[in-house]
Design an enzyme around this catalytic site. Structure first.
Site, PDB file in Angstrom:
ATOM      1  N   ARG A   1      59.953  29.606  35.821  1.00  0.00           N
ATOM      2  CA  ARG A   1      59.889  30.757  36.726  1.00  0.00           C
ATOM      3  C   ARG A   1      60.995  31.776  36.453  1.00  0.00           C
ATOM      4  O   ARG A   1      61.431  32.493  37.349  1.00  0.00           O
ATOM      5  CB  ARG A   1      59.965  30.310  38.198  1.00  0.00           C
ATOM      6  CG  ARG A   1      58.766  29.493  38.651  1.00  0.00           C
ATOM      7  CD  ARG A   1      58.886  29.152  40.121  1.00  0.00           C
ATOM      8  NE  ARG A   1      57.828  28.247  40.548  1.00  0.00           N
ATOM      9  CZ  ARG A   1      57.871  27.529  41.665  1.00  0.00           C
ATOM     10  NH1 ARG A   1      58.906  27.618  42.476  1.00  0.00           N
ATOM     11  NH2 ARG A   1      56.881  26.727  41.988  1.00  0.00           N
TER      12      ARG A   1
ATOM     13  N   ASP B   1      49.482  32.444  35.955  1.00  0.00           N
ATOM     14  CA  ASP B   1      49.449  31.509  37.076  1.00  0.00           C
ATOM     15  C   ASP B   1      48.463  30.401  36.719  1.00  0.00           C
ATOM     16  O   ASP B   1      47.472  30.655  36.005  1.00  0.00           O
ATOM     17  CB  ASP B   1      49.013  32.199  38.371  1.00  0.00           C
ATOM     18  CG  ASP B   1      49.203  31.307  39.588  1.00  0.00           C
ATOM     19  OD1 ASP B   1      50.253  31.421  40.248  1.00  0.00           O
ATOM     20  OD2 ASP B   1      48.313  30.476  39.883  1.00  0.00           O
TER      21      ASP B   1
ATOM     22  N   TYR C   1      44.233  21.806  44.233  1.00  0.00           N
ATOM     23  CA  TYR C   1      43.995  23.132  44.800  1.00  0.00           C
ATOM     24  C   TYR C   1      42.519  23.320  45.149  1.00  0.00           C
ATOM     25  O   TYR C   1      42.175  23.861  46.212  1.00  0.00           O
ATOM     26  CB  TYR C   1      44.436  24.220  43.823  1.00  0.00           C
ATOM     27  CG  TYR C   1      45.922  24.485  43.827  1.00  0.00           C
ATOM     28  CD1 TYR C   1      46.582  24.887  44.979  1.00  0.00           C
ATOM     29  CD2 TYR C   1      46.682  24.352  42.669  1.00  0.00           C
ATOM     30  CE1 TYR C   1      47.942  25.140  44.986  1.00  0.00           C
ATOM     31  CE2 TYR C   1      48.042  24.600  42.665  1.00  0.00           C
ATOM     32  CZ  TYR C   1      48.670  24.992  43.827  1.00  0.00           C
ATOM     33  OH  TYR C   1      50.019  25.234  43.839  1.00  0.00           O
TER      34      TYR C   1
ATOM     35  N   ARG D   1      55.932  45.131  39.334  1.00  0.00           N
ATOM     36  CA  ARG D   1      54.796  44.418  39.925  1.00  0.00           C
ATOM     37  C   ARG D   1      54.209  45.145  41.113  1.00  0.00           C
ATOM     38  O   ARG D   1      52.985  45.187  41.309  1.00  0.00           O
ATOM     39  CB  ARG D   1      55.240  43.014  40.369  1.00  0.00           C
ATOM     40  CG  ARG D   1      54.895  41.919  39.417  1.00  0.00           C
ATOM     41  CD  ARG D   1      53.428  41.513  39.499  1.00  0.00           C
ATOM     42  NE  ARG D   1      53.138  40.743  40.697  1.00  0.00           N
ATOM     43  CZ  ARG D   1      52.265  41.075  41.619  1.00  0.00           C
ATOM     44  NH1 ARG D   1      51.583  42.196  41.510  1.00  0.00           N
ATOM     45  NH2 ARG D   1      52.042  40.307  42.676  1.00  0.00           N
TER      46      ARG D   1
ATOM     47  N   ARG E   1      60.140  36.714  40.745  1.00  0.00           N
ATOM     48  CA  ARG E   1      60.692  37.378  41.929  1.00  0.00           C
ATOM     49  C   ARG E   1      62.210  37.452  41.974  1.00  0.00           C
ATOM     50  O   ARG E   1      62.762  38.235  42.735  1.00  0.00           O
ATOM     51  CB  ARG E   1      60.176  36.659  43.178  1.00  0.00           C
ATOM     52  CG  ARG E   1      58.691  36.841  43.402  1.00  0.00           C
ATOM     53  CD  ARG E   1      58.194  35.969  44.526  1.00  0.00           C
ATOM     54  NE  ARG E   1      58.248  34.553  44.183  1.00  0.00           N
ATOM     55  CZ  ARG E   1      57.963  33.567  45.015  1.00  0.00           C
ATOM     56  NH1 ARG E   1      57.640  33.853  46.262  1.00  0.00           N
ATOM     57  NH2 ARG E   1      58.008  32.318  44.626  1.00  0.00           N
TER      58      ARG E   1
END
Length: 363
Positions: free
Chosen positions: A46, A95, A170, A59, A50
């Site tokens: 990661r 992702d 998921y 973004r 962010r």
């Protein structure tokens, strides 16, 4: 118990036959192939995301799924941490649910929640909503990788995909889950359906990674984020064969493979037996212990606790030095966090960690 790698190290792989392949990929591929240098290569899970102000700037507030399908944007975000931190590898910005959406699943990535599936999977007929994935479904991914590789130069790009168990969770839960109740109920109660679903997901993950590798990615990581929810017995019975199918097919393309899960200390040997070159070790297990359990056939990756990035620098430095020292006792070591960069992390701390690790190779 010491386990042996499934891949025959005497077999020549495609990537090994390319002139200068290891030199172009630098420290990362050498460490993954258990030919370590003066210091471990360093990158962060990661690292593109962010925690970087430049990421938030480019973004904006648009759809995450859409952002992952725009080659110019993907290349920019992938390269941002390489420019800022000087890490030894880039991780492809995407992702794990991107290939599921490309294969026809109606889902979205909801901010603050994660992937949400509109109609969770529960029965045989749901397999009809999950088509086999081919490169024709994701031409933008190939273009994104080619752009990344062209701009990265000698810095290798790591491709990635989600492992079948995590993707299945998921789909069955409809989103993130702490208990994985529905997943385990289907796994135990309908094992034939479970294995059929995971086989389909293994094909999708393999195809997604293969597109990245053939476009120039020089390593591949398979993320099994939720595998730590399983016992070793259940992992070996319900999960390992499907992860092994992915890792085996991608390894045959000639790139080193990395297998990582969270809370998987009790599964390390079983995850290694699925066939990766490198086993990711989260921060709960020391690298020394992990490598002793895995034996000489595997490099390790890890494993600074992401929360330590918020500690005083002298604490961080001590831990980084300890992890590098432990990694020197392994056949190969790739320095990383024991999970992903937390969004609130000060990017300057990560830059200092990279500089520290690089300085250790000069001593």
């Amino acid at each position: 118990m010491t386990i042996q790698p499934r891949r025959d190290s005497s077999v020549a792989h495609v990537g090994d036959q390319l002139p200068g392949a290891d030199e172009r990929a630098g420290l990362l591929v050498r460490a993954a192939r258990r030919r370590p240098g003066a210091r471990p290569p360093v990158w962060f899970m990661r690292q593109a995301g962010r925690s970087l102000p430049e990421y938030r700037q480019v973004r904006g507030d648009g759809s995450m799924l859409q952002a992952c399908r725009e080659p110019e944007l993907v290349a920019e975000i992938t390269l941002q941490p390489v420019r800022r931190h000087g890490v030894d590898a880039a991780i492809f910005f995407s992702d794990i649910v991107v290939p599921l959406a490309a294969a026809g699943v109606d889902l979205d990535i909801v901010q603050g929640v994660g992937p949400v599936v509109s109609e969770p999977f529960a029965r045989w007929s749901d397999l009809d909503r999950l088509a086999p994935l081919t490169g024709e479904h994701v031409p933008d991914i190939e273009e994104s990788v080619r752009r990344c590789v062209a701009q990265l130069g000698s810095t290798p790009l790591i491709g990635f995909a989600g492992a079948p168990f995590t993707l299945a969770s998921y789909l069955i839960e409809g989103g993130p889950s702490r208990s994985h109740t529905r997943t385990k109920a289907l796994m135990y109660g309908q094992p034939d359906l479970w294995h059929a679903l995971c086989a389909r997901l293994a094909q999708i993950s393999t195809a997604f990674l293969a597109v990245q590798v053939r476009a120039g990615a020089q390593a591949a990581q398979l993320f099994d984020s939720w595998a730590g929810a399983l016992s070793r017995r259940d992992y070996e019975r319900f999960v390992q064969p499907h992860s092994a199918a992915v890792l085996g097919r991608i390894g045959a393309l000639g790139v080193p493979t990395i297998h990582f899960g969270v809370g998987t200390g009790e599964l390390l040997e079983a995850m290694a037996a699925a066939g990766a070159d490198v086993v990711g070790v989260d921060y709960r297990t020391s690298l020394r212990e992990a490598s002793a359990r895995l034996g000489p056939g595997y490099a390790v990756q890890g494993n600074l606790d992401p929360a330590l990035a918020f500690a005083p620098w002298h604490v961080i430095e001590t831990e980084v030095r300890r992890i590098v020292h432990e990694g020197r006792h392994a056949p190969g070591h790739i320095f990383n966090l024991g999970h992903g960069v937390l969004p609130e992390t000060d990017p300057d701390v990560l830059t200092r960690i990279v500089a520290l690790i690089k300085s250790l190779g000069e001593n």
